[in-house]
Design an enzyme around this catalytic site. Structure first.
Site, short mmCIF file in Angstrom:
data_model
loop_
_atom_site.label_atom_id
_atom_site.label_comp_id
_atom_site.label_asym_id
_atom_site.label_seq_id
_atom_site.Cartn_x
_atom_site.Cartn_y
_atom_site.Cartn_z
N SER A 100 -3.79 8.32 6.85
CA SER A 100 -3.52 7.51 5.78
C SER A 100 -1.99 8.27 5.18
O SER A 100 -2.03 9.25 4.77
CB SER A 100 -4.39 7.42 4.63
OG SER A 100 -5.22 6.30 5.05
N ASP A 152 0.99 -1.30 0.13
CA ASP A 152 -0.02 -0.03 -0.15
C ASP A 152 0.93 1.27 0.09
O ASP A 152 1.08 1.73 1.12
CB ASP A 152 -0.86 -0.05 1.24
CG ASP A 152 -1.83 1.09 1.19
OD1 ASP A 152 -1.82 1.82 0.45
OD2 ASP A 152 -2.71 1.22 2.06
#
Length: 458
Positions: A323, A241
């Site tokens: 994030s 990710d």
């Protein structure tokens, strides 16, 4: 909002915000100094940044006898799990200054169990990783895993056999943390910048979460501002990710430091491998600075959007908007990029991170400015407050109160934390659909977190 250009000034990328959980000083000079007393049978004390190299060396030497390792932070020792009671193996471990610990499950057995979980229990809302402290696979199912789904996971774990895996229930919902660290904005999304890097072609860039990179092609350092960076590569879901975002202005100087608030920053010296038991710090635009420990490696996480492998599992908290923010050690090691997790910074929870080492290798980037901008000696010079200790508790209360590199303007990211608001998908801890969150907006708190770094939003 008007767009603030950053060429010629340090993009003091506050490489993620280390959220302090009320710990003492963030930087404790020489606190982890490596020592050796010359007695091969007496365990050495290690800096947490050094244990992965020693563990890797022993893993290659011991072969099938090696069954994982972890860092005993209390004693600053490296523990090596071994299968069997071979005195030669124990002697090798002790000569390296580590501690030998006999366990039941071999690495091969745990890998086989993980394959079974992948085949039979890949259900959104579940995750698993190897816990070397218990020599078992730790499986977690969030609040959405109920009924037949829960029965499937439970029976799969049970069928692995006694002492191979444990299953626990999480009260929260497993999700990516859209919005984050030093705020960056793409479309209607908000994320956090992780670390400034130099791309393989020598141009300035930064790393952030991959789910941020697939959400928007261009990113700004201000809500509604003109784009300053463009996505070059993005991986999510799948084998990681992470995304590499290149600054549009080649004159941008990519400083390698993490802003921890109150005019202080942590200089990032190198990318390091995570070790279970290692203390780590996270910085994010929503929740600021927090700390915790690494609890698992090579974790598999089944997000609603798909499965992501190879992540670091921690007990550090995070929330929507964090994030892409940076995970690092107190002595300047870049460890990870915030991916997702469950829980929040009120009740606590677990958070998963993309290893920085893997992201750098995959994108061909290097930490800091390299030849493209400010050199390592310039990066963060004067930002760290003369290298003094940082008080994370103060930073947590007002994360990033001062942004030395943001044109001299004071920044109050706590505004974002107080109003993670409109745009922070998942306000209230509900399940988040990152795609919906991206559309839902970059709420009102987004301006509040522009530190020295730029982060990417999912």
């Amino acid at each position: 909002m008007s767009h603030k250009r950053i060429p010629k000034r340090k993009a003091a990328i506050a490489v993620g915000g280390v959220a302090a959980l009320g710990a003492a000083a963030l930087l404790l000079p020489n606190a982890n100094a490596s020592q050796s007393n010359g007695d091969a049978a007496t365990p050495r004390t290690f800096k947490s940044n050094d244990v992965s190299d020693v563990a890797s060396m022993l893993a290659s030497q011991l072969g099938d006898a090696f069954a994982g390792s972890y860092y005993d932070a209390a004693n600053k020792q490296l523990v090596i799990n071994v299968v069997g009671n071979n005195s030669n193996v124990v002697n090798q471990i002790e000569r390296a200054g580590a501690v030998a610990h006999q366990v039941q499950n071999s690495t091969a057995a745990l890998q086989a169990a993980a394959k079974t979980l992948k085949t039979d229990a890949t259900i959104p809302g579940t995750s698993w990783s190897v816990d070397p402290k218990t020599n078992e696979i730790r499986v977690t199912a969030d609040s959405t895993v109920t009924g037949d789904k829960w029965n499937t996971v439970e029976s799969t774990v049970k069928n692995l056999g006694s002492g191979v895996a444990t299953l626990s229930k999480s009260a929260g919902t497993l999700k990516t943390f859209v919005d984050g660290g030093d705020a960056i904005f793409g479309g209607n999304a908000r994320c956090s910048l992780g670390f400034n890097v130099t791309a393989g072609d020598g141009t300035p860039a930064f790393l952030t979460a991959g789910h941020c990179g697939v959400a928007a092609a261009q990113w700004s350092d201000a809500q509604g501002g003109a784009p300053i960076a463009t996505v070059d590569q993005a991986t999510f879901p799948g084998n990681g990710d992470f995304s590499l975002v290149k600054y549009d202005d080649p004159a941008t100087q990519t400083n390698s430091a993490v802003n921890v608030g109150n005019g202080q920053s942590v200089q990032i010296n190198a990318a390091v491998e995570a070790a279970v038991g290692q203390q780590v710090f996270r910085m994010g635009s929503t929740t600021g600075l927090h700390d915790g420990n690494v609890t698992g490696l090579n974790a598999t996480v089944n997000y609603p959007e798909g499965t992501v492998t190879g992540l670091i599992q921690t007990d550090v908290c995070a929330e929507a908007g964090d994030s892409g923010g940076s995970l690092f050690t107190q002595d300047g090691g870049a460890v990870g990029l915030t991916s997702g997790g469950s829980g929040d910074c009120t009740a606590g929870g677990e958070t998963f991170f993309q290893p920085v080492t893997t992201a750098l290798a995959a994108t061909g980037a290097t930490l800091g400015a390299g030849d493209a901008g400010a050199g390592a000696g310039d990066a963060g010079a004067g930002d760290a407050g003369a290298g003094g200790a940082v008080d994370p508790s103060a930073s947590a209360a007002d994360p990033g109160a001062v942004d030395p590199g943001a044109g001299g303007g004071a920044v109050d990211p706590s505004a974002s934390a107080a109003d993670p608001g409109a745009g922070d998908a998942g306000a209230g801890g509900d399940a988040v659909d990152p795609s919906a969150s991206d559309a839902a907006g970059a709420g009102t708190g987004q301006n509040a977190t522009h530190h020295k770094s730029h982060r990417k939003h999912q």
